[in-house]
Design a protein around this motif. Sequence first.
Motif, PDB file in Angstrom:
ATOM      1  N   LYS A 213      11.807  13.377 -24.763  1.00 25.62           N
ATOM      2  CA  LYS A 213      10.501  12.633 -25.177  1.00 25.62           C
ATOM      3  C   LYS A 213      10.061  11.739 -24.234  1.00 25.62           C
ATOM      4  CE  LYS A 213       8.162  11.369 -29.361  1.00 25.62           C
ATOM      5  NZ  LYS A 213       8.297  10.661 -30.868  1.00 25.62           N
ATOM      6  N   MET A 214      11.238  10.793 -23.863  1.00 28.06           N
ATOM      7  CA  MET A 214      11.028   9.762 -22.895  1.00 28.06           C
ATOM      8  C   MET A 214      10.380  10.213 -21.491  1.00 28.06           C
ATOM      9  SD  MET A 214      12.264   6.733 -23.985  1.00 28.06           S
ATOM     10  CE  MET A 214      13.156   5.934 -22.445  1.00 28.06           C
ATOM     11  N   GLU A 215      10.903  11.228 -21.108  1.00 26.32           N
ATOM     12  CA  GLU A 215      10.246  11.762 -19.795  1.00 26.32           C
ATOM     13  C   GLU A 215       8.997  12.307 -19.905  1.00 26.32           C
ATOM     14  OE1 GLU A 215      13.156  15.069 -18.837  1.00 26.32           O
ATOM     15  OE2 GLU A 215      14.655  13.511 -18.239  1.00 26.32           O
ATOM     16  N   ALA A 216       8.544  12.821 -21.113  1.00 24.17           N
ATOM     17  CA  ALA A 216       7.301  13.523 -21.230  1.00 24.17           C
ATOM     18  C   ALA A 216       6.270  12.291 -21.172  1.00 24.17           C
ATOM     19  CB  ALA A 216       7.160  14.095 -22.627  1.00 24.17           C
ATOM     20  N   ASP A 217       6.542  11.095 -21.848  1.00 21.97           N
ATOM     21  CA  ASP A 217       5.778   9.866 -22.103  1.00 21.97           C
ATOM     22  C   ASP A 217       5.338   9.516 -20.451  1.00 21.97           C
ATOM     23  OD1 ASP A 217       5.372  10.336 -24.889  1.00 21.97           O
ATOM     24  OD2 ASP A 217       7.000   8.897 -25.064  1.00 21.97           O
ATOM     25  N   GLU A 218       6.531   9.426 -19.748  1.00 23.14           N
ATOM     26  CA  GLU A 218       6.292   8.848 -18.299  1.00 23.14           C
ATOM     27  C   GLU A 218       5.325   9.804 -17.720  1.00 23.14           C
ATOM     28  OE1 GLU A 218      10.075   8.212 -16.789  1.00 23.14           O
ATOM     29  OE2 GLU A 218      10.789   6.688 -17.985  1.00 23.14           O
TER      30      GLU A 218
ATOM     31  N   GLY B 155      16.033  12.472 -40.977  1.00 23.71           N
ATOM     32  CA  GLY B 155      14.727  12.745 -40.073  1.00 23.71           C
ATOM     33  C   GLY B 155      14.918  12.444 -38.564  1.00 23.71           C
ATOM     34  N   ALA B 156      15.828  11.490 -38.265  1.00 25.27           N
ATOM     35  CA  ALA B 156      15.966  11.068 -36.931  1.00 25.27           C
ATOM     36  C   ALA B 156      16.185  11.823 -35.970  1.00 25.27           C
ATOM     37  CB  ALA B 156      17.021   9.907 -36.997  1.00 25.27           C
ATOM     38  N   LEU B 157      15.689  11.872 -34.569  1.00 29.04           N
ATOM     39  CA  LEU B 157      16.141  12.681 -33.483  1.00 29.04           C
ATOM     40  C   LEU B 157      17.329  12.606 -32.964  1.00 29.04           C
ATOM     41  CD1 LEU B 157      12.571  12.287 -31.891  1.00 29.04           C
ATOM     42  CD2 LEU B 157      13.306  14.217 -33.355  1.00 29.04           C
ATOM     43  N   THR B 158      17.808  13.517 -32.246  1.00 26.11           N
ATOM     44  CA  THR B 158      19.125  13.520 -31.700  1.00 26.11           C
ATOM     45  C   THR B 158      18.885  12.613 -30.229  1.00 26.11           C
ATOM     46  OG1 THR B 158      18.950  15.634 -30.755  1.00 26.11           O
ATOM     47  CG2 THR B 158      20.115  15.378 -32.788  1.00 26.11           C
ATOM     48  N   ALA B 159      19.975  12.531 -29.510  1.00 33.07           N
ATOM     49  CA  ALA B 159      19.817  11.795 -28.279  1.00 33.07           C
ATOM     50  C   ALA B 159      19.222  12.704 -27.117  1.00 33.07           C
ATOM     51  CB  ALA B 159      21.509  11.545 -27.829  1.00 33.07           C
ATOM     52  N   GLU B 160      19.568  14.136 -27.159  1.00 36.95           N
ATOM     53  CA  GLU B 160      18.883  14.902 -26.228  1.00 36.95           C
ATOM     54  C   GLU B 160      17.253  14.892 -26.417  1.00 36.95           C
ATOM     55  OE1 GLU B 160      21.014  18.555 -26.511  1.00 36.95           O
ATOM     56  OE2 GLU B 160      22.577  17.660 -26.013  1.00 36.95           O
ATOM     57  N   GLU B 161      16.876  14.989 -27.716  1.00 33.26           N
ATOM     58  CA  GLU B 161      15.631  15.051 -27.845  1.00 33.26           C
ATOM     59  C   GLU B 161      14.716  13.803 -27.725  1.00 33.26           C
ATOM     60  OE1 GLU B 161      15.435  15.975 -32.184  1.00 33.26           O
ATOM     61  OE2 GLU B 161      15.837  18.163 -31.851  1.00 33.26           O
TER      62      GLU B 161
END
Length: 381
Positions: free
Chosen positions: A369-374, A359-365
């Motif tokens: 996600k990090m960009e969207a939070d910023e 259920g872990a996300l890939t490096a790209e995902e």
Amino acid sequence: MASPSLERPEKGAGKSEFRNQKPKPENQDESELLTVPDGWKEPAFSKEDNPRGLLEESSFATLFPKYREAYLKECWPLVQKALNEHHVNATLDLIEGSMTVCTTKKTFDPYIIIRARDLIKLLARSVSFEQAVRILQDDVACDIIKIGSLVRNKERFVKRRQRLIGPKGSTLKALELLTNCYIMVQGNTVSAIGPFSGLKEVRKVVLDTMKNIHPIYNIKSLMIKRELAKDSELRSQSWERFLPQFKHKNVNKRKEPKKKTVKKEYTPFPPPQPESQIDKELASGEYFLKANQKKRQKMEAIKAKQAEAISKRQEERNKAFIPPKEKPTVKPKEASTETKIDVASIKEKVKKAKNKKLGALTAEEIALKMEADEKKKKKKK
């Protein structure tokens, strides 16, 4: 006294002269004389035709079954009203279970009592009053056909009667339409009301059905006759060539024996005399043998039979000890060395699978996600 005797021959002579003077139709076909013109009706019988009435009183009575009592009691005033128009009295006796009709001094139609008799007969045979009252009309007649004694077997009679009615009364309805008659099947009788030509056809169909001839054949021929009657040219001709000829097929064939004996050809000479036992012994030579020798031969034949039986029995016993044939073993095929396996790529796949959690996300995902939070944090400031 002389004057009347002289007058009589004169009258007779006048009559004969008058007969001779009648105009004779010339150049007129016989078929035209025999056929009734279309739309012709017989004039109704009125009081002017019989002004003095009837000399004697006539009456008819008929019994009715118990189950018809309630209906007759209900519709009897209507029956009396219909008969009173023709000056005929009608009485209903519920104790005896009978209906009676009789003429009066005012009755002028001599045939109306016969029609009244038919009316009460139809009412007794479960025909409704609305249909039975039609019998009082001049161009309508009735026929009550007794079918109870035509078939001996009760089950067969019920089957054939049901065949006449048809599924949901379809056969009976088709007959009614083709013959212009009202038909009522009740118990051991078939009641029909309609024109004379239709009643004749109804009687034929009913009797044929009781003789094990299916009504569909008669209905088929009636339909053809109906179409042929419309053609004025064919009226005077024979219709046999147009009507279908149905052959009677006997379905119940005679059971044939299993063993058929073929008859030999007839010969006038007697068959040859069969050989006796002595003749047979003489032919084989046994007749000249002694008693001891005959006995010995019999014993040898018996022993030979016994030996054959023992050998057969032994063969059957030995069958159980014969091993069954085994299936040949199939050798496993050797792995082909031609197809090479890339071991290095398989190892890399296994390592990646170990590092990745379920259920872990890939490096790209994760990066997305990090960009969207910023972006969200900047908007809030």
